[in-house]
Design an enzyme around this catalytic site. Sequence first.
Site, PDB file in Angstrom:
ATOM      1  N   GLU A  97     -84.123  42.155  59.253  1.00 59.40           N
ATOM      2  CA  GLU A  97     -83.213  43.706  58.981  1.00 59.40           C
ATOM      3  C   GLU A  97     -81.918  43.329  58.899  1.00 59.40           C
ATOM      4  O   GLU A  97     -81.065  42.753  59.822  1.00 59.40           O
ATOM      5  CB  GLU A  97     -83.817  44.527  59.978  1.00 59.40           C
ATOM      6  CG  GLU A  97     -85.364  44.810  59.935  1.00 59.40           C
ATOM      7  CD  GLU A  97     -85.673  45.191  58.577  1.00 59.40           C
ATOM      8  OE1 GLU A  97     -84.736  45.994  57.599  1.00 59.40           O
ATOM      9  OE2 GLU A  97     -86.825  44.645  58.183  1.00 59.40           O
ATOM     10  N   CYS A 118     -75.187  49.457  60.596  1.00 61.04           N
ATOM     11  CA  CYS A 118     -75.919  48.843  59.551  1.00 61.04           C
ATOM     12  C   CYS A 118     -75.986  49.944  58.352  1.00 61.04           C
ATOM     13  O   CYS A 118     -75.672  50.074  57.264  1.00 61.04           O
ATOM     14  CB  CYS A 118     -77.043  48.016  59.500  1.00 61.04           C
ATOM     15  SG  CYS A 118     -78.113  49.156  60.393  1.00 61.04           S
TER      16      CYS A 118
HETATM   17  P1  NAP Z   1     -75.015  38.077  63.264  1.00 64.68           P
HETATM   18  O1  NAP Z   1     -73.775  37.601  63.185  1.00 64.68           O
HETATM   19  O2  NAP Z   1     -76.078  37.780  62.164  1.00 64.68           O
HETATM   20  O3  NAP Z   1     -75.840  37.935  64.530  1.00 64.68           O
HETATM   21  C1  NAP Z   1     -77.220  38.371  64.911  1.00 64.68           C
HETATM   22  C2  NAP Z   1     -77.629  37.505  65.876  1.00 64.68           C
HETATM   23  O4  NAP Z   1     -78.235  36.227  65.215  1.00 64.68           O
HETATM   24  C3  NAP Z   1     -77.079  37.007  67.093  1.00 64.68           C
HETATM   25  O5  NAP Z   1     -77.730  37.198  68.102  1.00 64.68           O
HETATM   26  C4  NAP Z   1     -76.334  35.820  66.769  1.00 64.68           C
HETATM   27  O6  NAP Z   1     -76.058  34.963  67.925  1.00 64.68           O
HETATM   28  C5  NAP Z   1     -77.651  34.925  65.895  1.00 64.68           C
HETATM   29  N1  NAP Z   1     -77.177  33.822  65.206  1.00 64.68           N
HETATM   30  C6  NAP Z   1     -76.230  33.546  64.879  1.00 64.68           C
HETATM   31  N2  NAP Z   1     -76.231  32.591  64.081  1.00 64.68           N
HETATM   32  C7  NAP Z   1     -77.353  32.029  64.143  1.00 64.68           C
HETATM   33  C8  NAP Z   1     -78.271  31.044  63.587  1.00 64.68           C
HETATM   34  N3  NAP Z   1     -77.596  30.096  62.889  1.00 64.68           N
HETATM   35  N4  NAP Z   1     -79.642  31.001  63.888  1.00 64.68           N
HETATM   36  C9  NAP Z   1     -80.021  32.125  64.544  1.00 64.68           C
HETATM   37  N5  NAP Z   1     -79.505  33.142  65.032  1.00 64.68           N
HETATM   38  C10 NAP Z   1     -78.214  33.134  64.936  1.00 64.68           C
HETATM   39  O7  NAP Z   1     -75.171  39.725  63.312  1.00 64.68           O
HETATM   40  P2  NAP Z   1     -74.276  40.807  64.245  1.00 64.68           P
HETATM   41  O8  NAP Z   1     -72.748  40.317  63.910  1.00 64.68           O
HETATM   42  O9  NAP Z   1     -74.693  40.477  65.466  1.00 64.68           O
HETATM   43  O10 NAP Z   1     -74.458  42.002  63.744  1.00 64.68           O
HETATM   44  C11 NAP Z   1     -74.007  42.659  62.811  1.00 64.68           C
HETATM   45  C12 NAP Z   1     -74.991  42.765  61.411  1.00 64.68           C
HETATM   46  O11 NAP Z   1     -76.283  43.340  61.669  1.00 64.68           O
HETATM   47  C13 NAP Z   1     -74.309  43.480  60.268  1.00 64.68           C
HETATM   48  O12 NAP Z   1     -74.611  42.605  59.179  1.00 64.68           O
HETATM   49  C14 NAP Z   1     -75.542  44.757  60.312  1.00 64.68           C
HETATM   50  O13 NAP Z   1     -75.583  45.510  59.104  1.00 64.68           O
HETATM   51  C15 NAP Z   1     -76.633  44.083  60.763  1.00 64.68           C
HETATM   52  N6  NAP Z   1     -77.642  44.884  61.317  1.00 64.68           N
HETATM   53  C16 NAP Z   1     -78.859  45.326  60.536  1.00 64.68           C
HETATM   54  C17 NAP Z   1     -79.531  46.326  60.892  1.00 64.68           C
HETATM   55  C18 NAP Z   1     -80.893  46.832  60.160  1.00 64.68           C
HETATM   56  O14 NAP Z   1     -81.615  47.434  60.803  1.00 64.68           O
HETATM   57  N7  NAP Z   1     -80.969  46.356  59.066  1.00 64.68           N
HETATM   58  C19 NAP Z   1     -79.235  47.145  62.212  1.00 64.68           C
HETATM   59  C20 NAP Z   1     -78.380  46.679  63.017  1.00 64.68           C
HETATM   60  C21 NAP Z   1     -77.470  45.740  62.409  1.00 64.68           C
HETATM   61  P3  NAP Z   1     -74.570  35.055  68.355  1.00 64.68           P
HETATM   62  O15 NAP Z   1     -74.306  36.277  68.772  1.00 64.68           O
HETATM   63  O16 NAP Z   1     -74.749  33.986  69.586  1.00 64.68           O
HETATM   64  O17 NAP Z   1     -73.730  34.649  67.356  1.00 64.68           O
END
Ligand code: NAP
Length: 516
Positions: free
Chosen positions: A288, A322
């Site tokens: 997501e 999001c």
């Molecule tokens: P993110 O930077 O993609 O991080 C999400 C998770 O992935 C974190 O736990 C992060 O860990 C981990 N991660 C980072 N690099 C990784 C890798 N190489 N392999 C596996 N996991 C890894 O996203 P965010 O900044 O936390 O959240 C914001 C994003 O989420 C936005 O794009 C938003 O739109 C989206 N979002 C979508 C929804 C939906 O339902 N569609 C809902 C909420 C949010 P670390 O924190 O340790 O880097």
Amino acid sequence: MSVLPYKNEPFTDFSVEANRAAYEDALKKVKGDFGKHWDLLIGGKRVKSKQSIKSIDPASPDTVIGTVGKASKAQAEDAVNKAHDYYMKTWRFVNYEERARILMKAAHAMKAQKHELSATMTYEESKNWREADADTAEAIDFLEFYGREMLRLGGAQNVEPWPGEENNLYYEPIGTVVVIPPWNFPLAIMAGMTVAALVTGNTVVLKPASGAPIIAAKFIDILLEAGMPAEAITFCPGSGGEVGDTLVDHPKTRMIAFTGSREVGLRIHERAAKVNEGQLWIKRTIMELGGKDGLVVDETADLDYAAEQAVLGAYGFQGQKCSACSRLIVVDKVYDKLVKKVVEKTKQLKIAHPENNPDMGAVIDAAAHGNILEYIEKAKKDGNKLELGGKAIEGGFFVEPTIFSGVKPTDTIAQEEIFGPVLAIIKAKDFDNAVEIFNGTEFGLTGGLISKRRDRLERARREFHVGNLYLNRKITGALVGVQPFGGFNMSGTDSKAGGKDYLLLFMQAKSVAERW
Ligand code: NAP
Ligand code: MG
């Protein structure tokens, strides 16, 4: 098993003095606990780590909320092995009612300490009271909803009868699920994915977002207290960049439930497709991802109402949803009038430390702060008109609510997810053009239309290509069970969290025929 029908957890009415006082008390209590440390939880045991993750208050970055262990690659590897082992030997055979019962019990416990959970997010993620309260309510809803869903899906399912045989279909768990949530709904989304995997009989390795580990640690404590076996739920904080690949690539990982950015999601998706040495299955993923969500306003709309709904969607939790309204698409006839109204309404928003319950707090961290300000600079360079805001505010990672008008549909700030308090207002020639602009990004998460015309509302239902469409209201705030949530195109795999299809994604069906 007889339980009351599902009902959404009500939001707290903070105009009631007693509720305000209770929240203030919770803030004090949470503050009193600052500095606490949580170790990793692997194979049912608390495990020390060489390094730890420090969680800070984004509105007051010198304040440390608490710390958690930070898993090494070897520990992440071990976490999956142990979770898989417990799955194979024990958890998958535990009766579904017993599993559902733990969720109900945990939901009950969460209600009892609701404000404390919310207050934790007020400090850790800079959520104002209303936003934090809604996050906690949503988390409780996930537990209540999925608990009941498992009761529906747990026994033998309906199949057609056949003479001379007994036929059944059962949903079985699939294995160890690596759960990787984002920091922005640090309780709701983290808890939702975690308990969906657990209640369906899978074991979980949870790697919380590094910006939100304390609320996750507190939630795990609640689950354990409610009777979740420690071996079933692995608490494995770590840097996504460091241990993410280890968790995803592991041959014993059966599924990855991810919510986060497009960039990280696509990386995981690609890696999960590769079959590694010793792996017996095709990995499943739930992805997501991000959004560039649009709200269309036409000339028949009540403009005061439209402005109010746009501002709510754009700046709630500093635009870090999001589902946030990041594009306001307005037909020419009412464009100037609406821009003015949106600017006026946005000017009234108060920004402060969220413990004082302003409209907006800080953005999550220094990186996000810098990134948002860069987008603002880029928008200026692209020739967009800065109507309001655009600057940082001292003291924490604060960014003023920012509005650009005259944005072209193809400009960077109309195409890329900024994930901050920046609204791009785009002028459409007419409604036809608005539909085209609305669908003109690679995302497809949320969106909406404010109009009095039935034909246009119907057209939006048909043609607005998003997973969650909102007509004549703000485009954020999906309710569990009421508006199952998930997006189209690059917004993800449309898993529809909080919907009746969700738990099926964590299971496989076994058909059993016995001849008499
Ligand atoms: P993110 O930077 O993609 O991080 C999400 C998770 O992935 C974190 O736990 C992060 O860990 C981990 N991660 C980072 N690099 C990784 C890798 N190489 N392999 C596996 N996991 C890894 O996203 P965010 O900044 O936390 O959240 C914001 C994003 O989420 C936005 O794009 C938003 O739109 C989206 N979002 C979508 C929804 C939906 O339902 N569609 C809902 C909420 C949010 P670390 O924190 O340790 O880097
Ligand atoms: Mg990030």
